[in-house]
Design a protein around this motif. Structure first.
Motif, PDB file in Angstrom:
ATOM      1  N   THR A  23     -11.325 -50.198   8.265  1.00 49.43           N
ATOM      2  CA  THR A  23     -10.910 -51.391   7.908  1.00 49.43           C
ATOM      3  C   THR A  23     -11.884 -51.479   6.355  1.00 49.43           C
ATOM      4  OG1 THR A  23     -10.430 -53.912   7.597  1.00 49.43           O
ATOM      5  CG2 THR A  23     -11.860 -52.879   9.531  1.00 49.43           C
ATOM      6  N   SER A  24     -12.270 -52.623   6.028  1.00 42.04           N
ATOM      7  CA  SER A  24     -13.461 -52.826   4.952  1.00 42.04           C
ATOM      8  C   SER A  24     -13.367 -54.509   5.025  1.00 42.04           C
ATOM      9  CB  SER A  24     -12.784 -53.165   3.457  1.00 42.04           C
ATOM     10  OG  SER A  24     -11.774 -53.298   2.997  1.00 42.04           O
ATOM     11  N   TYR A  25     -14.650 -55.664   4.758  1.00 37.54           N
ATOM     12  CA  TYR A  25     -15.093 -56.215   5.054  1.00 37.54           C
ATOM     13  C   TYR A  25     -13.894 -57.487   4.223  1.00 37.54           C
ATOM     14  CZ  TYR A  25     -19.574 -55.755   6.518  1.00 37.54           C
ATOM     15  OH  TYR A  25     -20.630 -55.243   7.489  1.00 37.54           O
ATOM     16  N   ALA A  28     -10.857 -56.982   6.273  1.00 38.91           N
ATOM     17  CA  ALA A  28     -10.152 -57.866   7.731  1.00 38.91           C
ATOM     18  C   ALA A  28     -10.611 -59.159   7.558  1.00 38.91           C
ATOM     19  CB  ALA A  28     -11.513 -57.014   8.684  1.00 38.91           C
ATOM     20  N   ALA A  46     -15.545 -55.745  17.279  1.00 39.13           N
ATOM     21  CA  ALA A  46     -16.266 -54.592  16.168  1.00 39.13           C
ATOM     22  C   ALA A  46     -17.284 -54.072  17.036  1.00 39.13           C
ATOM     23  CB  ALA A  46     -17.601 -56.231  15.737  1.00 39.13           C
ATOM     24  N   LEU A  70      -7.741 -55.608  15.841  1.00 42.03           N
ATOM     25  CA  LEU A  70      -8.266 -55.414  14.756  1.00 42.03           C
ATOM     26  C   LEU A  70      -9.194 -54.697  15.460  1.00 42.03           C
ATOM     27  CD1 LEU A  70      -8.581 -54.295  11.870  1.00 42.03           C
ATOM     28  CD2 LEU A  70      -9.384 -56.835  11.418  1.00 42.03           C
ATOM     29  N   THR A  72     -12.948 -53.122  15.082  1.00 38.96           N
ATOM     30  CA  THR A  72     -13.664 -52.632  12.859  1.00 38.96           C
ATOM     31  C   THR A  72     -14.851 -51.749  13.676  1.00 38.96           C
ATOM     32  OG1 THR A  72     -14.913 -54.713  13.038  1.00 38.96           O
ATOM     33  CG2 THR A  72     -13.335 -54.928  12.078  1.00 38.96           C
ATOM     34  N   ASP A  74     -17.925 -50.714  14.087  1.00 45.56           N
ATOM     35  CA  ASP A  74     -20.016 -52.018  13.635  1.00 45.56           C
ATOM     36  C   ASP A  74     -20.480 -51.405  13.027  1.00 45.56           C
ATOM     37  OD1 ASP A  74     -22.647 -53.658  14.884  1.00 45.56           O
ATOM     38  OD2 ASP A  74     -20.634 -55.136  14.458  1.00 45.56           O
ATOM     39  N   VAL A  93     -17.885 -52.048   9.095  1.00 47.13           N
ATOM     40  CA  VAL A  93     -17.382 -53.838   9.334  1.00 47.13           C
ATOM     41  C   VAL A  93     -18.373 -55.076  10.090  1.00 47.13           C
ATOM     42  CG1 VAL A  93     -15.793 -55.847   8.986  1.00 47.13           C
ATOM     43  CG2 VAL A  93     -15.615 -53.578   7.711  1.00 47.13           C
ATOM     44  N   LEU A  98     -18.874 -59.703   9.098  1.00 46.44           N
ATOM     45  CA  LEU A  98     -17.504 -60.137   8.316  1.00 46.44           C
ATOM     46  C   LEU A  98     -17.515 -62.160   9.531  1.00 46.44           C
ATOM     47  CD1 LEU A  98     -14.843 -59.453   8.969  1.00 46.44           C
ATOM     48  CD2 LEU A  98     -14.541 -59.228  11.052  1.00 46.44           C
TER      49      LEU A  98
END
Length: 260
Positions: A23-25, A28, A46, A70, A72, A74, A93, A98
């Motif tokens: 994902t991306s900032y 997300a 995360a 989700l 991410t 981190d 991310v 985030l």
């Protein structure tokens, strides 16, 4: 109506058995806001090397993380892992960053948030920081649970307090793996998007200093945190980081043999 909250599936890979989403900032944050607008009960993890090793050592915890909505990347080692496994444009991310992006979006969309974790003193400082940075944000609920196993009555009372507050987004900062397990156990009881953001509470309350950006980019944030909190973190990093490297290299070698 639930179908409207869903975006296209993300690419992901399993890194030593733990699912990590590419994902991306922006992606997300948009997913979290959409979920929150529909009062969807979702979980966001995360993930870093520490979490990866916790999932590797505990199959039950692996289920908790792998079935989150989700996960991410981190930590930079997980970003490098995604790239090595074929997702060349994978980006980091991290939970604290985030947190700020989601808070900014929550304030803009008038979505109340809640905070669960930290000490009473750190929650005061964290709240002050967030209100100063995002004057329009509504912090509907703040809970500092005790640093021990909750009694059933305490747990029920805290859960009811969160639900009654009307919070659409709940930031949980009680540390890995405790926060991920807590979110999984409460997902069917709290109609909000829950984010396990751990260190964000300490960073933005001023309790712990955040690593410089250049150290974050080259994957040395763990070393900075070790210097800041050596007594608490030395066992985690000096034991788990080498294990992670060995296990992931083993995974890469095995996957290359299968591909050939």
């Amino acid at each position: 109506m639930e179908l409207q909250t869903e975006r296209s599936p993300l690419q992901h890979r399993h890194i030593i058995g733990m699912r990590v989403d590419a994902t991306s900032y922006e992606d997300a944050t948009e997913r979290i806001i959409k979920w929150a607008q529909f009062r969807a009960a979702k979980r966001v993890c995360a993930a870093n090397v520490h979490m990866a090793m916790e999932t590797y050592d505990d199959p039950k915890f692996a289920e908790v993380v792998n079935y989150a909505d989700l996960v991410t990347p981190d930590g930079m080692p997980l970003v490098w892992g995604l790239r090595a496994l074929g997702i060349k444009d994978a980006t980091r991310v991290c939970g604290p960053s985030l947190t700020l992006m989601v808070c900014e979006a929550a304030a803009r969309h008038k979505l109340p948030i809640a905070l669960y974790g930290g000490t009473p003193e750190s929650l005061v400082d964290l709240t002050s920081f967030l209100l100063d940075r995002f004057p329009e944000i509504e912090i509907a609920c703040q809970i500092s649970p005790p640093f021990r196993e909750l009694t059933p009555a305490e747990d029920t009372a805290y859960t009811e307090q969160i639900v009654a507050s009307g919070a659409r987004i709940l930031f949980v900062g009680i540390g890995c793996p405790r926060q991920e397990i807590w979110m999984a156990r409460h997902q069917d009881r709290i109609p909000a998007v829950m984010l396990g953001v751990g260190a964000a509470f300490n960073f933005y309350s001023g309790r712990v200093k955040h690593a410089p950006l250049w150290m974050q980019k080259i994957g040395l944030e763990w070393f900075f945190r070790l210097l800041m909190e050596p007594r608490r973190l030395w066992k985690r990093y000096l034991k788990q980081n080498p294990r992670f490297i060995f296990l992931f290299l083993q995974q890469l070698i095995l996957s290359s043999r299968i591909d050939n």
